[in-house]
Design an enzyme around this catalytic site. Structure first.
Site, mmCIF file in Angstrom:
data_model
loop_
_atom_site.group_PDB
_atom_site.id
_atom_site.type_symbol
_atom_site.label_atom_id
_atom_site.label_comp_id
_atom_site.label_asym_id
_atom_site.label_seq_id
_atom_site.Cartn_x
_atom_site.Cartn_y
_atom_site.Cartn_z
ATOM 1 N N ASN A 1 10.217 -5.063 -2.050
ATOM 2 C CA ASN A 1 9.279 -5.868 -1.915
ATOM 3 C C ASN A 1 9.624 -6.934 -0.638
ATOM 4 O O ASN A 1 8.786 -7.439 0.078
ATOM 5 C CB ASN A 1 8.689 -6.573 -2.915
ATOM 6 C CG ASN A 1 7.955 -5.853 -3.969
ATOM 7 O OD1 ASN A 1 7.345 -4.844 -3.165
ATOM 8 N ND2 ASN A 1 8.241 -5.974 -5.000
ATOM 9 N N HIS A 2 10.906 -6.986 -0.160
ATOM 10 C CA HIS A 2 11.300 -8.185 0.815
ATOM 11 C C HIS A 2 11.512 -7.307 2.035
ATOM 12 O O HIS A 2 12.530 -7.146 2.070
ATOM 13 C CB HIS A 2 12.532 -8.934 -0.023
ATOM 14 C CG HIS A 2 12.157 -9.681 -1.194
ATOM 15 N ND1 HIS A 2 11.905 -10.894 -0.984
ATOM 16 C CD2 HIS A 2 12.247 -9.113 -2.600
ATOM 17 C CE1 HIS A 2 11.781 -11.289 -2.305
ATOM 18 N NE2 HIS A 2 11.989 -10.324 -3.017
#
Lengths: 149, 389
Positions: A60-61
């Site tokens: 997600n980063h």
């Protein structure tokens, strides 16, 4: 289902969920997403023919900036889910039937509203907006400037 | 790739709104603002890439955030100063740089490499040394000459007090101080030389560097470009053989620190404007070199770490010994407010694990942020000792 209702209500109040709950939601989402036709398991090593057409996103980063600023071990659901410019929403209705929607970048999307509705479980996998100030209570380690790395 | 399962959900080509739940217009539970519209989201397409994200805060330096090139850039290394050989052809130095190409040309030339190597060598020479460490006694002649030159300049501040002045920066009395420097500078430079006839004309080449070392008289400002000119002045003296490598520690710990004290007095007395300062996104409003030399001083110190700058007791007790701490103490004295807010760069750097990394980072940053910037280097002077070729 009542568990999910309770989680939705909690998020509407901007209260974070427990890490175990988020983990369970993510696992459920994985179960659903892995059946999508464009998801394919790939084992290492991978030979890439057109490397400049590939973007590697680490979970997600997506951006270095986010990874730097956010504490990866944060327990706040917002940090797990903020990334990129696309919102993808899974809806599960009471019969656990899936519906899958893709939204392009929306400038300000309140997570509570996406999760609204007593009949819908929406697990937000990707979110659009990036906060302009540090979320309260989450310590973030400022990286030194690049010259000093 | 698994076959498409027609019963599986697939991304809709055109979306339907969520109105089938027939809910009233939704407000955010937290801020009561209108929510994002659910109806007709734009189609995702390859030809319309997603909008760029906004970073959390502005980049900390006015450099492109091309981090790989910065992280992988080599650390400037010490180099011996090549001695200037007779026959000398001293000349009045002039400006040569006006474009990024000129900058590249400078840094690939002998002059560029050796000047930076000189700064790195000065830094190396004061590793682990305190300001109060005993200097060779008596000081070699050019160094004691430089000290008395700087003391003379400091005396003039007492003789030329600031005038009553309404605005925040730029006391016009500075122009009188600077005019005096212009008038008497030549004599001061000649006094640095041994009485050798051959070197006498060198004063004409060195004087412009000295005159540009204390700020700009017209704008009443001072910045890292002026500081660099002082380093160039010292470099020229080194090229002439008047300063030797053995003298470097005293040159930094005595001469440069006296220059620093003089500059702080000038900055405060005449309210010099920071020239070309990047404000909170720069290292310091006026100076760069003391952070290079100061971080070298603290390398391998037994207990002081970069984060020690947050300890007021350490600043109070050790500023006399360590240039870096003196700089931080000065900034805290002059600026109001929280340190992390008025000096975020210095605050970020305090998170670096050791002084050696701070020092190498400072050297890299000096090259990139001072010596490679056209607005600064366009004022850099080239003569026979720092040659443009």
């Amino acid at each position: 289902m009542s568990d999910l209702d309770r989680q939705i209500e909690q998020l509407k109040r901007c209260e974070p969920l427990k890490e175990s709950e988020v983990k369970a939601l993510c696992l459920k989402a994985i179960e659903i997403l892995v059946e999508e036709s464009n998801v394919q398991r790939v084992d290492a090593p991978v030979t890439v023919r057109y490397p400049d057409r590939i973007t590697l996103i680490r979970g997600n980063h997506e951006s270095r900036q986010i990874t730097q600023v956010k504490d990866l071990k944060s327990k706040n659901i917002f940090d797990y889910l903020r990334c990129g410019n696309v919102a993808a929403i899974l809806q599960l209705d009471e019969g656990l039937n899936k519906q899958f929607r893709v939204f392009e970048a929306a400038p300000h999307v309140c997570i509570e509203n996406i999760l609204f509705s007593s009949k819908i479980v929406a697990v937000l996998m990707l979110l659009t907006c990036i906060p302009m100030q540090e979320p309260r209570g989450i310590p973030s380690k400022k990286p030194p400037p690049d010259y000093f790395l | 790739m698994a076959d498409s399962d027609p019963s599986a959900a697939s991304p809709p080509v055109s979306s339907s709104s969520a109105d089938d739940t027939s809910s009233p217009p939704m407000l955010c539970a937290a801020c009561a603002g209108a929510t994002a519209s659910w109806s007709s989201p734009p189609l995702w397409s390859d030809s319309s890439p997603p909008p760029a994200y906004r970073p959390i805060r502005a980049p900390a330096i006015n450099a492109p955030t091309a981090t790989a090139s910065i992280v992988l850039a080599p650390v400037p290394q010490p180099l011996p100063v090549p001695p200037a050989e007779p026959p000398y052809r001293f000349e009045i130095p002039s400006k040569r740089i006006s474009s990024p190409d000129d900058i590249r040309h400078f840094h690939s030339s002998e002059a560029g490499r050796h000047f930076l190597g000189f700064v790195a060598a000065l830094s190396r020479s004061v590793r682990g040394r305190k300001l109060s460490d005993p200097a060779p006694s008596p000081l070699p002649a050019p160094l004691s000459g430089l000290l008395s030159l700087l003391h003379t300049l400091a005396r003039w501040i007492d003789e030329i007090p600031p005038l009553p002045h309404a605005s925040r920066y730029g006391n016009p009395a500075y122009r009188s101080w600077h005019a005096r420097l212009t008038d008497e500078g030549h004599g001061l430079v000649v006094a640095l030389f041994p009485p050798v006839d051959e070197l006498h004309p060198a004063a004409d080449e060195l004087l412009p560097y000295l005159l540009d070392s204390f700020g700009n008289a017209y704008r009443i400002d001072y910045g890292t470009g002026h500081e660099t000119n002082f380093a160039a002045f010292l470099y020229c003296l080194a090229r002439l053989g008047l300063i030797k490598e053995d003298d470097y520690p005293a040159l930094v710990l005595r001469v440069f620190s006296t220059y620093l004290d003089l500059m702080r007095r000038l900055q405060i007395t005449y309210s010099l404007e920071p020239a070309g300062s990047h404000g909170v996104w720069g290292l310091d409003d006026y100076h760069f070199l003391p952070f290079i030399f100061g971080s070298a001083q603290l390398i391998d110190h037994k207990y002081m770490k970069p984060k020690s700058i947050h300890n007021q007791d350490i600043l109070d007790n050790f500023s006399n010994d360590f240039m870096y701490l003196a700089c931080v103490a000065f900034v805290k004295k002059v600026k109001k407010g929280v340190f992390a807010e008025h000096s975020p760069m210095l605050d970020d750097i305090s998170g670096v694990p050791n002084w050696s990394k701070v020092n190498s980072g400072m050297l890299k940053m000096y090259k990139a942020e001072v010596l490679e910037k056209v607005p600064i280097m366009q004022h850099f002077l080239f003569g026979s000792l720092i040659k443009w070729e």
